[in-house]
Write an enzyme that holds these catalytic residues in place. Structure first.
Site, PDB file in Angstrom:
ATOM      1  N   GLY A   1      41.353  75.203  13.985  1.00  0.00           N
ATOM      2  CA  GLY A   1      40.139  76.009  14.007  1.00  0.00           C
ATOM      3  C   GLY A   1      39.057  75.392  13.131  1.00  0.00           C
ATOM      4  N   SER A   2      38.284  76.236  12.468  1.00  0.00           N
ATOM      5  CA  SER A   2      37.062  75.772  11.801  1.00  0.00           C
ATOM      6  C   SER A   2      37.272  74.902  10.570  1.00  0.00           C
ATOM      7  CB  SER A   2      36.188  76.972  11.424  1.00  0.00           C
ATOM      8  OG  SER A   2      35.649  77.571  12.586  1.00  0.00           O
ATOM      9  N   VAL A   3      38.486  74.857   9.999  1.00  0.00           N
ATOM     10  CA  VAL A   3      38.675  73.926   8.883  1.00  0.00           C
ATOM     11  C   VAL A   3      38.503  72.486   9.363  1.00  0.00           C
ATOM     12  CG1 VAL A   3      40.114  75.433   7.456  1.00  0.00           C
ATOM     13  CG2 VAL A   3      41.193  73.998   9.197  1.00  0.00           C
ATOM     14  N   PHE A   4      38.666  72.269  10.670  1.00  0.00           N
ATOM     15  CA  PHE A   4      38.497  70.919  11.220  1.00  0.00           C
ATOM     16  C   PHE A   4      37.042  70.482  11.193  1.00  0.00           C
ATOM     17  CE2 PHE A   4      38.168  67.663  14.487  1.00  0.00           C
ATOM     18  CZ  PHE A   4      39.306  66.903  14.272  1.00  0.00           C
ATOM     19  N   LYS A   5      36.111  71.428  11.075  1.00  0.00           N
ATOM     20  CA  LYS A   5      34.686  71.075  11.024  1.00  0.00           C
ATOM     21  C   LYS A   5      34.358  70.189   9.817  1.00  0.00           C
ATOM     22  CE  LYS A   5      33.368  75.372  13.358  1.00  0.00           C
ATOM     23  NZ  LYS A   5      32.849  76.739  13.171  1.00  0.00           N
TER      24      LYS A   5
END
Length: 494
Positions: free
Chosen positions: A218-222
């Site tokens: 999810g958004s931690v990959f951003k």
């Protein structure tokens, strides 16, 4: 007759040659792997005839150790706080083999390494029972206990490590199990306990921190997508992209939306910095498709994706999958599609940013200690890679700190009084049920903290939105972020 005799002779010669080669391979080529094989009953039985070395925390507290037993096996294995440390120690059983540190460092613990030969010989001549080496971990007892306590009632994992050395301070995974249930001497009991653990649908034998089925980030990959944008030289923190409330994925009939179902900023333009701090989706889908096709795979590789670390436990490699086309690349940029990660990998991403772009090789083992209290091997911090430039790391640190301190940031619950804290939350969609309804999300926090010279990086992954205790709907800015704060405090306040 002579022809037949020659044929028989040659056949016998070939058979003897084949036998000689086979014996040679077994005795000299495969000897180590056969000795280490957990199904090798002779090796296992022999190992219970010596006092197996202890596994110690960094504080010197024994968490796995041998005790004398009045039965066929002279020694047995016992575990202190077994459930807390099971993902690390694993188990040692003469019926079910072994796992964890017990398995990968079996030769050291059982005194079977070549370097321990003279020590074993000396103890025999001095009428002492054989004894293996002890393994001292990098894991801090207080930090590990804090991580395990925070995971009670949840399915998930926590990893905490020192960004400057790569030493793993905590590695927790729940639900867990008690290794003592597999170290008893009654075969029926051990087999029953093992089968129950295997049949448990919650998979307590999985080490969720480094293996298992891996997690959608999810958004931690951003964090990685932002780093790729900065490393490209095409973007800086103030670079702007279009800011619509919805964006049609290129070449697709589907749309991408931000988590709050509206524009990220003012609906006109939004900066890269604002997009990460507010964890919007659309800007990253736009940005990644303006970068070279290899930008995201390259940055992931630089951070260690695709690498099976050995800590010395084997770590399943994280991956971004193989996105083809602009739509799949856009979904990958926000940690969806086929991206799959371990919590250890995400902790390393945060640690690398905190360490000015240098990723240190992670390890669980600090030193090997002989029965005479001599250190035969000791961990020396080793640089794994310079994942990003120092300038990019500084900018990423600034953004992650803003995610904690800015009013519009989503990681505010990670703030620690007197400490510099940076972090990123994440909410990962994991699929739909048979009725087409979204399954409970995996919720994340990853970040770093520094106070009075102490540094720590963490990653927290919680399955099923926190489960029934949180109505399967806990928010990433709350539960995992608050947990990450508690674990970081356990390090900083020592």
């Amino acid at each position: 007759m002579n022809k037949q005799l020659k044929t028989v002779t040659r056949t016998i010669f070939v058979m003897f040659l084949a036998l000689f080669v086979a014996l040679t391979m077994i005795q000299f080529v495969y000897v180590d792997s056969l000795r280490a094989n957990p199904l090798n009953e002779r090796t296992t039985r022999n190992s219970f005839n010596i006092e197996r070395g202890a596994i110690l925390t960094s504080n010197g507290d024994p968490i796995a150790y041998s005790v004398t037993r009045d039965d066929f096996y002279k020694f047995g294995r016992e575990y202190k706080n077994g459930e807390i440390y099971a993902p690390i120690t694993g188990y040692f059983s003469h019926y079910q083999g072994s796992s964890g540190i017990e398995r990968v460092l079996n030769e050291e613990l059982s005194g079977a390494t070549g370097g321990q030969f003279f020590s074993r010989l000396s103890r025999i001549f001095s009428d002492q029972h054989p004894q293996g080496n002890s393994v001292q971990l990098t894991v801090d007892d207080a930090v590990q206990k804090a991580a395990f306590e925070q995971l009670q009632g949840l399915q998930g994992s926590i990893v905490a490590l020192d960004p400057e050395t790569g030493k793993i301070l905590a590695l927790a995974s729940t639900p867990s199990y008690d290794p003592a249930k597999l170290s008893a001497n009654e075969s029926a009991t051990v087999i029953k306990n093992y089968n129950e653990l295997v049949a448990d649908t919650n998979n307590p034998l999985y080490n969720r921190a480094i293996a298992g089925n891996l997690y959608i980030p999810g958004s931690v990959f951003k964090v990685l997508t932002t780093a790729a944008a900065l490393e490209s030289g095409k973007y800086n923190l103030d670079s702007e992209v279009a800011d619509p409330a919805e964006w049609q994925l290129p070449g697709s009939v589907d749309f991408m939306r931000n988590y709050h179902q509206r524009a990220c900023d003012n609906g006109d333009k939004v900066t890269l910095a604002t997009a990460l701090v507010r964890s919007c989706n659309i800007p990253f889908g736009e940005i990644v498709n303006e970068l070279p096709p290899n930008a995201l795979p390259d940055i992931a590789k630089a951070f260690g994706f695709g690498r099976e670390y050995e800590i010395p436990l084997k770590v399943t490699a994280s991956t971004i999958g193989q996105p083809t086309g602009a739509a799949q690349l856009a979904l990958t940029s926000i940690g969806q599609f086929d991206a799959r990660v371990t919590p250890l990998q995400m902790a390393l991403v945060s640690a690398t940013i905190a360490n000015k772009g240098v990723q240190m090789s992670p390890t669980l083992v600090d030193k090997i200690i002989t029965p005479d209290l001599l250190t035969t091997a000791e961990h020396k911090p080793t640089e794994f890679a310079r994942s990003i430039s120092q300038d990019t790391a500084a900018k990423m640190s600034e953004l992650l700190v803003r995610s904690v301190t800015d009013e519009s940031g989503l990681a505010g619950n990670a703030a620690i009084a007197g400490a510099t804290v940076g972090g990123k939350t994440g909410t990962a969609q994991v699929g739909k049920d048979e009725n087409g309804k979204d399954l409970p999300y995996t919720i994340w926090f990853t970040g770093f903290a520094e106070k009075d010279g102490r540094k720590v990086a963490v990653a927290v992954a919680i399955e099923e939105g926190g489960g029934v205790a949180h109505n399967f709907s806990a928010q990433s800015g709350q539960l995992p972020t608050q947990i990450g704060k508690k674990v970081m405090e356990a390090v900083l306040n020592k």
